[in-house]
Design a protein around this motif. Structure first.
Motif, PDB file in Angstrom:
ATOM      1  N   GLU A   4       0.787  -1.304   0.173  1.00  0.00           N
ATOM      2  CA  GLU A   4       0.040   0.026  -0.037  1.00  0.00           C
ATOM      3  C   GLU A   4       0.965   1.224  -0.121  1.00  0.00           C
ATOM      4  N   ALA A   5       2.104   1.063   0.411  1.00  0.00           N
ATOM      5  CA  ALA A   5       2.947   2.338   0.737  1.00  0.00           C
ATOM      6  C   ALA A   5       3.416   2.652  -0.821  1.00  0.00           C
ATOM      7  N   LEU A   6       3.280   1.867  -1.688  1.00  0.00           N
ATOM      8  CA  LEU A   6       4.115   1.975  -2.774  1.00  0.00           C
ATOM      9  C   LEU A   6       3.006   2.933  -3.942  1.00  0.00           C
ATOM     10  N   VAL A   7       1.725   2.666  -3.621  1.00  0.00           N
ATOM     11  CA  VAL A   7       0.945   3.158  -4.378  1.00  0.00           C
ATOM     12  C   VAL A   7       0.972   4.817  -4.447  1.00  0.00           C
ATOM     13  N   GLY A   8       1.156   5.306  -5.469  1.00  0.00           N
ATOM     14  CA  GLY A   8       1.335   6.732  -5.719  1.00  0.00           C
ATOM     15  C   GLY A   8       2.620   7.422  -5.414  1.00  0.00           C
ATOM     16  N   LYS A   9       3.607   6.474  -5.270  1.00  0.00           N
ATOM     17  CA  LYS A   9       5.058   6.770  -5.340  1.00  0.00           C
ATOM     18  C   LYS A   9       5.485   6.894  -6.712  1.00  0.00           C
ATOM     19  N   GLU A  10       6.804   7.528  -6.770  1.00  0.00           N
ATOM     20  CA  GLU A  10       7.496   7.486  -8.128  1.00  0.00           C
ATOM     21  C   GLU A  10       8.742   6.616  -8.115  1.00  0.00           C
ATOM     22  N   VAL A  11       9.061   6.368  -9.293  1.00  0.00           N
ATOM     23  CA  VAL A  11      10.317   5.540  -9.466  1.00  0.00           C
ATOM     24  C   VAL A  11      11.421   6.357  -8.829  1.00  0.00           C
TER      25      VAL A  11
END
Length: 241
Positions: free
Chosen positions: A60-67
């Motif tokens: 869930e922490a990965l959603v919305g983040k950038e490479v």
């Protein structure tokens, strides 16, 4: 672009409980923490966000983040390995064990793995909860890159589920053909996760309509025979002539 559910990404992470590291993709960290496994493949893992390839709280922490983004996330038990279930602690007769049970011993009973937490007379108390059940976890993570190529996605799934990097495959006209190493049927991890791998290939790669798996045996290389002169010389040395 921001990471969305359904994206494949390469991810590095280190998970800990307090100051104790229990999982990492970093070889250096594994060595520093005294948990290095020479048989393990370290480095980024390829996962599909939304498919629970990692624990829910980290995913869930990965959603919305950038490479390129990295950070720390605290994961409560309910989004990690669940709360500790008292009903999953059972008393079992010691006669059911192959060897005398001892506290801390990991065992398998009725296809369930557990750990012996106490032994009283002829009965052992076995906890079938995950060892990290009821624990709040902390993950440090970094999103290394998006994985757009279907072949790289499949290769990532193979490594994720089986830990193997020696399985060759090709995709042609909707057919994915896997060339399996000899004796792979003795690899328990492969046998357990093979079905899941096939299911996810069909689910995520819409252009693939058939999966073919071939166990391949290659003719062994002939051993080079030493020249006759070398054989005569060796025999002479042995006899002292």
């Amino acid at each position: 672009m921001a990471i969305e559910e359904g994206n494949f990404v390469k991810l590095t992470y280190t998970g800990s409980v307090g100051d104790n590291v229990f999982d990492t993709t970093s070889e250096e960290t594994a060595k520093e923490e005294g948990m290095y496994n020479p048989q393990a493949e370290y480095g980024p893992v390829t996962i599909r966000v939304g498919s629970h390839h990692v624990i829910i709280g980290l995913e869930e922490a990965l959603v919305g983040k950038e490479v390129g983004d990295e950070g720390d996330v605290e994961v409560p038990a309910e989004k990690a390995f669940g709360e500790h279930d008292k009903t999953a602690v059972r008393s079992i007769q010691t006669s059911q064990f192959r060897e005398k049970p001892k506290v801390g011993m990991r065992i398998e009973v009725e296809n369930r793995e557990g750990v012996v937490v106490n032994v009283i007379g002829k009965r052992a108390l076995v906890d079938f909860n995950h060892p990290l059940a009821g624990k709040t976890l902390t993950y440090h993570y970094k999103i290394e890159e998006k994985v757009e190529d279907a072949n790289e996605q499949i290769r990532g799934l193979i490594k994720l589920y089986t830990g193997r990097t020696d399985i060759e495959f090709s995709v042609t006209d909707g057919t994915a053909e896997f060339l399996l190493p000899p004796a792979i049927t003795y690899d328990r991890r492969w046998m357990v996760w093979r079905g899941t791998l096939i299911r996810e290939i069909f689910e995520y790669m819409k252009d693939i309509n058939e999966v073919v798996m071939k166990e391949v045996f290659k003719r062994p290389e002939p051993k080079e025979m030493p020249p006759a002169e070398a054989i005569v010389e060796a025999e002479s040395e042995e006899t002292g002539e």
